[in-house]
Scaffold this motif. Structure first.
Motif, PDB file in Angstrom:
ATOM      1  N   ALA A 190       0.827  -1.203   0.000  1.00 49.66           N
ATOM      2  CA  ALA A 190       0.000   0.000   0.000  1.00 49.66           C
ATOM      3  C   ALA A 190       0.857   1.247   0.000  1.00 49.66           C
ATOM      4  O   ALA A 190       0.570   2.225  -0.717  1.00 49.66           O
ATOM      5  N   VAL A 191       1.922   1.251   0.798  1.00 52.24           N
ATOM      6  CA  VAL A 191       2.830   2.394   0.817  1.00 52.24           C
ATOM      7  C   VAL A 191       3.545   2.507  -0.516  1.00 52.24           C
ATOM      8  O   VAL A 191       3.709   3.602  -1.066  1.00 52.24           O
ATOM      9  N   SER A 192       3.967   1.377  -1.068  1.00 51.64           N
ATOM     10  CA  SER A 192       4.649   1.390  -2.358  1.00 51.64           C
ATOM     11  C   SER A 192       3.770   1.994  -3.446  1.00 51.64           C
ATOM     12  O   SER A 192       4.235   2.794  -4.271  1.00 51.64           O
ATOM     13  N   ALA A 193       2.483   1.651  -3.450  1.00 45.11           N
ATOM     14  CA  ALA A 193       1.569   2.178  -4.461  1.00 45.11           C
ATOM     15  C   ALA A 193       1.402   3.684  -4.312  1.00 45.11           C
ATOM     16  O   ALA A 193       1.372   4.417  -5.313  1.00 45.11           O
ATOM     17  N   LEU A 194       1.306   4.171  -3.076  1.00 43.79           N
ATOM     18  CA  LEU A 194       1.172   5.609  -2.869  1.00 43.79           C
ATOM     19  C   LEU A 194       2.451   6.330  -3.262  1.00 43.79           C
ATOM     20  O   LEU A 194       2.397   7.377  -3.924  1.00 43.79           O
ATOM     21  N   VAL A 195       3.602   5.799  -2.879  1.00 43.47           N
ATOM     22  CA  VAL A 195       4.871   6.433  -3.250  1.00 43.47           C
ATOM     23  C   VAL A 195       5.001   6.517  -4.763  1.00 43.47           C
ATOM     24  O   VAL A 195       5.413   7.545  -5.312  1.00 43.47           O
ATOM     25  N   GLU A 196       4.629   5.453  -5.469  1.00 49.23           N
ATOM     26  CA  GLU A 196       4.706   5.465  -6.934  1.00 49.23           C
ATOM     27  C   GLU A 196       3.792   6.549  -7.508  1.00 49.23           C
ATOM     28  O   GLU A 196       4.175   7.273  -8.438  1.00 49.23           O
ATOM     29  N   ARG A 197       2.606   6.672  -6.957  1.00 52.14           N
ATOM     30  CA  ARG A 197       1.679   7.705  -7.437  1.00 52.14           C
ATOM     31  C   ARG A 197       2.241   9.099  -7.183  1.00 52.14           C
ATOM     32  O   ARG A 197       2.160   9.983  -8.044  1.00 52.14           O
ATOM     33  N   LEU A 198       2.830   9.313  -6.008  1.00 51.90           N
ATOM     34  CA  LEU A 198       3.415  10.609  -5.674  1.00 51.90           C
ATOM     35  C   LEU A 198       4.580  10.939  -6.601  1.00 51.90           C
ATOM     36  O   LEU A 198       4.745  12.091  -7.029  1.00 51.90           O
ATOM     37  N   ARG A 199       5.399   9.935  -6.898  1.00 52.67           N
ATOM     38  CA  ARG A 199       6.520  10.165  -7.817  1.00 52.67           C
ATOM     39  C   ARG A 199       6.021  10.512  -9.219  1.00 52.67           C
ATOM     40  O   ARG A 199       6.582  11.377  -9.900  1.00 52.67           O
ATOM     41  N   LEU A 200       4.959   9.844  -9.645  1.00 53.01           N
ATOM     42  CA  LEU A 200       4.450  10.075 -11.000  1.00 53.01           C
ATOM     43  C   LEU A 200       3.915  11.490 -11.170  1.00 53.01           C
ATOM     44  O   LEU A 200       4.135  12.117 -12.215  1.00 53.01           O
ATOM     45  N   VAL A 201       3.208  12.016 -10.174  1.00 53.10           N
ATOM     46  CA  VAL A 201       2.644  13.361 -10.327  1.00 53.10           C
ATOM     47  C   VAL A 201       3.731  14.429 -10.316  1.00 53.10           C
ATOM     48  O   VAL A 201       3.501  15.560 -10.746  1.00 53.10           O
ATOM     49  N   SER A 202       4.926  14.073  -9.833  1.00 51.46           N
ATOM     50  CA  SER A 202       6.021  15.044  -9.740  1.00 51.46           C
ATOM     51  C   SER A 202       7.106  14.823 -10.788  1.00 51.46           C
ATOM     52  O   SER A 202       7.997  15.666 -10.935  1.00 51.46           O
ATOM     53  N   ALA A 203       7.036  13.716 -11.512  1.00 51.52           N
ATOM     54  CA  ALA A 203       8.169  13.263 -12.327  1.00 51.52           C
ATOM     55  C   ALA A 203       8.645  14.283 -13.346  1.00 51.52           C
ATOM     56  O   ALA A 203       9.856  14.443 -13.562  1.00 51.52           O
ATOM     57  N   ASP A 204       7.732  14.968 -14.017  1.00 48.27           N
ATOM     58  CA  ASP A 204       8.109  15.860 -15.108  1.00 48.27           C
ATOM     59  C   ASP A 204       8.168  17.332 -14.706  1.00 48.27           C
ATOM     60  O   ASP A 204       8.290  18.212 -15.564  1.00 48.27           O
ATOM     61  N   VAL A 205       8.091  17.591 -13.422  1.00 41.17           N
ATOM     62  CA  VAL A 205       8.115  18.976 -12.953  1.00 41.17           C
ATOM     63  C   VAL A 205       9.568  19.454 -12.850  1.00 41.17           C
ATOM     64  O   VAL A 205      10.389  18.805 -12.204  1.00 41.17           O
ATOM     65  N   PRO A 206       9.909  20.557 -13.498  1.00 42.14           N
ATOM     66  CA  PRO A 206      11.292  21.057 -13.407  1.00 42.14           C
ATOM     67  C   PRO A 206      11.577  21.628 -12.025  1.00 42.14           C
ATOM     68  O   PRO A 206      10.652  21.995 -11.288  1.00 42.14           O
ATOM     69  N   PRO A 207      12.846  21.722 -11.648  1.00 41.01           N
ATOM     70  CA  PRO A 207      13.184  22.290 -10.334  1.00 41.01           C
ATOM     71  C   PRO A 207      12.784  23.754 -10.261  1.00 41.01           C
ATOM     72  O   PRO A 207      12.784  24.472 -11.262  1.00 41.01           O
ATOM     73  N   PRO A 208      12.416  24.224  -9.085  1.00 42.81           N
ATOM     74  CA  PRO A 208      12.021  25.634  -8.936  1.00 42.81           C
ATOM     75  C   PRO A 208      13.195  26.554  -9.215  1.00 42.81           C
ATOM     76  O   PRO A 208      14.349  26.215  -8.954  1.00 42.81           O
ATOM     77  N   ARG A 209      12.873  27.747  -9.710  1.00 42.82           N
ATOM     78  CA  ARG A 209      13.925  28.683 -10.113  1.00 42.82           C
ATOM     79  C   ARG A 209      14.287  29.696  -9.037  1.00 42.82           C
ATOM     80  O   ARG A 209      15.351  30.296  -9.073  1.00 42.82           O
ATOM     81  N   ASP A 210      13.402  29.930  -8.088  1.00 38.86           N
ATOM     82  CA  ASP A 210      13.709  30.923  -7.069  1.00 38.86           C
ATOM     83  C   ASP A 210      13.025  30.549  -5.761  1.00 38.86           C
ATOM     84  O   ASP A 210      12.219  29.632  -5.704  1.00 38.86           O
ATOM     85  N   ALA A 211      13.401  31.236  -4.700  1.00 39.60           N
ATOM     86  CA  ALA A 211      12.844  30.991  -3.372  1.00 39.60           C
ATOM     87  C   ALA A 211      12.625  32.332  -2.698  1.00 39.60           C
ATOM     88  O   ALA A 211      13.395  32.734  -1.831  1.00 39.60           O
ATOM     89  N   PRO A 212      11.570  33.054  -3.086  1.00 40.42           N
ATOM     90  CA  PRO A 212      11.432  34.449  -2.651  1.00 40.42           C
ATOM     91  C   PRO A 212      10.882  34.665  -1.254  1.00 40.42           C
ATOM     92  O   PRO A 212      11.047  35.745  -0.684  1.00 40.42           O
ATOM     93  N   ASP A 213      10.208  33.662  -0.696  1.00 38.83           N
ATOM     94  CA  ASP A 213       9.468  33.876   0.545  1.00 38.83           C
ATOM     95  C   ASP A 213      10.186  33.269   1.743  1.00 38.83           C
ATOM     96  O   ASP A 213      11.025  32.373   1.617  1.00 38.83           O
ATOM     97  N   MET A 214       9.831  33.752   2.922  1.00 42.79           N
ATOM     98  CA  MET A 214      10.216  33.059   4.142  1.00 42.79           C
ATOM     99  C   MET A 214       9.285  31.849   4.295  1.00 42.79           C
ATOM    100  O   MET A 214       8.084  31.930   3.998  1.00 42.79           O
ATOM    101  N   VAL A 215       9.824  30.722   4.736  1.00 45.31           N
ATOM    102  CA  VAL A 215       9.045  29.514   4.981  1.00 45.31           C
ATOM    103  C   VAL A 215       9.223  29.119   6.441  1.00 45.31           C
ATOM    104  O   VAL A 215      10.351  28.971   6.915  1.00 45.31           O
ATOM    105  N   HIS A 216       8.122  28.973   7.146  1.00 50.90           N
ATOM    106  CA  HIS A 216       8.176  28.562   8.547  1.00 50.90           C
ATOM    107  C   HIS A 216       8.536  27.089   8.662  1.00 50.90           C
ATOM    108  O   HIS A 216       9.350  26.694   9.487  1.00 50.90           O
ATOM    109  N   ALA A 217       7.896  26.251   7.852  1.00 50.30           N
ATOM    110  CA  ALA A 217       8.151  24.816   7.726  1.00 50.30           C
ATOM    111  C   ALA A 217       7.424  23.949   8.750  1.00 50.30           C
ATOM    112  O   ALA A 217       7.524  22.730   8.698  1.00 50.30           O
ATOM    113  N   ASP A 218       6.697  24.533   9.683  1.00 52.63           N
ATOM    114  CA  ASP A 218       5.853  23.733  10.575  1.00 52.63           C
ATOM    115  C   ASP A 218       4.763  24.590  11.210  1.00 52.63           C
ATOM    116  O   ASP A 218       4.380  24.382  12.349  1.00 52.63           O
TER     117      ASP A 218
END
Length: 325
Positions: A190-218
């Motif tokens: 079940a985890v493997s299937a979800l990980v594969e789905r998550l990888r597929l939706v992200s596979a063709d996305v190029p890396p971000p070009r900038d990081a303009p904002d502050m991120v709290h992260a939690d």
């Protein structure tokens, strides 16, 4: 991206419980602030120990946290967080002031203002709306080269840092988490299937070009939001803050908003804002990265009963995003 819950302060990794706090740490704090420092009590809450309410002679109470040195750059990372706090407080961001940061041979510590307020027990529509307004204060406020946006892309796609076209300043904790996440598929089908789905939706996305904002992260963890009569008076756990897109914090809120049907409407507004900021591909990357982290934590800790809930919520988040893109 560590999840900790405390009262009136920012937690650190692997905190030292007050009964085990070395005397030399208290002595070092007293030397730094040039005043006597007296332990008052341990603060409740949290999955990591180490937050102690102290009295600084001639001043109001403060919060002291100490953690064993985890790696050679531990103090540098804590100083980075202190700079983020100073930068954001100057722009009206409601996080407690850090009074001092230091280190002994064995520990890194930080002293900050004590906030006399209760951590939120759960998110409500009103709290989420207030947090969305607070997150807007993060726009264009990146001040440290600690890029959560590129890191999220690496986690979601499974790419190494070099794939982003530059050598990012990846913290040791980020590297450890990314390596741990890479092995999640072996946990269960079940985890493997979800990980594969998550990888597929992200596979063709190029890396971000900038990081303009502050991120709290939690920011979305309810215990990191301090409230008085339903009003947010402070946000804490800023020790992992850095740069990126503020949509990261909005995406974390989305995850927590699946817990209660009363949050469905405000979750829709969160999705709309995320899509406005980073588009469908960016939203997919942030959703994938956060879901993978939420899988890694219980699997690492042996909390097998939690994993099916995370798998269900991960698929639900992707389904909902697909319907909106």
């Amino acid at each position: 991206m560590l999840r900790t819950r405390r009262c009136g302060h920012e937690p650190m990794n692997q905190g030292t419980p007050p009964e085990e706090l070395p005397t030399e740490v208290l002595d070092d704090v007293a030397s730094a602030v040039r005043a006597e420092v007296t332990r008052v009590s341990r603060l409740p809450g949290g999955i990591n120990g180490g937050a102690v309410r102290v009295q600084v002679a001639g001043r109001t109470d403060a919060v002291l946290k100490a953690a064993p040195r985890a790696h050679p750059h531990h103090l540098d990372e804590t100083l980075r967080a202190q700079r983020v706090v100073e930068h954001m407080r100057g722009r009206g961001y409601p996080t407690p002031a850090w009074l001092a940061v230091g280190a002994t041979a064995t520990h890194v510590w930080q002293l900050m203002d004590f906030v006399d307020a209760a951590p939120a027990s759960e998110l409500t529509p009103s709290l989420v709306e207030q947090l969305m307004e607070i997150i807007e204060l993060q726009a264009g406020q990146a001040s440290e080269p600690y890029d959560h946006w590129s890191y999220a892309w690496r986690v979601a796609t499974g790419q190494e840092p070099a794939a982003a076209g530059r050598d990012p300043d990846e913290a040791p904790e980020q590297s450890r988490l990314r390596r741990s996440i890479a092995g999640l598929s072996g946990y269960s089908p079940a985890v493997s299937a979800l990980v594969e789905r998550l990888r597929l939706v992200s596979a063709d996305v190029p890396p971000p070009r900038d990081a303009p904002d502050m991120v709290h992260a939690d920011l979305a963890t309810p215990g990191n939001v301090l409230v008085v009569d339903g009003t947010v008076v402070a946000v804490v756990d800023i020790g992992n803050a850095g740069s990126g897109t503020r949509a990261i914090d909005l995406a974390t809120l989305v995850w927590y908003c699946f817990k209660d049907p009363l949050l469905d409407d405000v979750r829709g507004r969160l999705w709309t804002r995320i899509l406005d900021l980073v588009g469908g591909e960016g939203a997919a990357v942030l959703t994938a990265a956060h879901t993978l982290h939420m899988l890694e934590f219980p699997i690492r800790d042996g909390r097998d009963d939690v994993v099916p809930q995370v798998v269900e919520r991960g698929h639900r988040a992707l389904d909902e995003l697909d319907s909106l893109r």
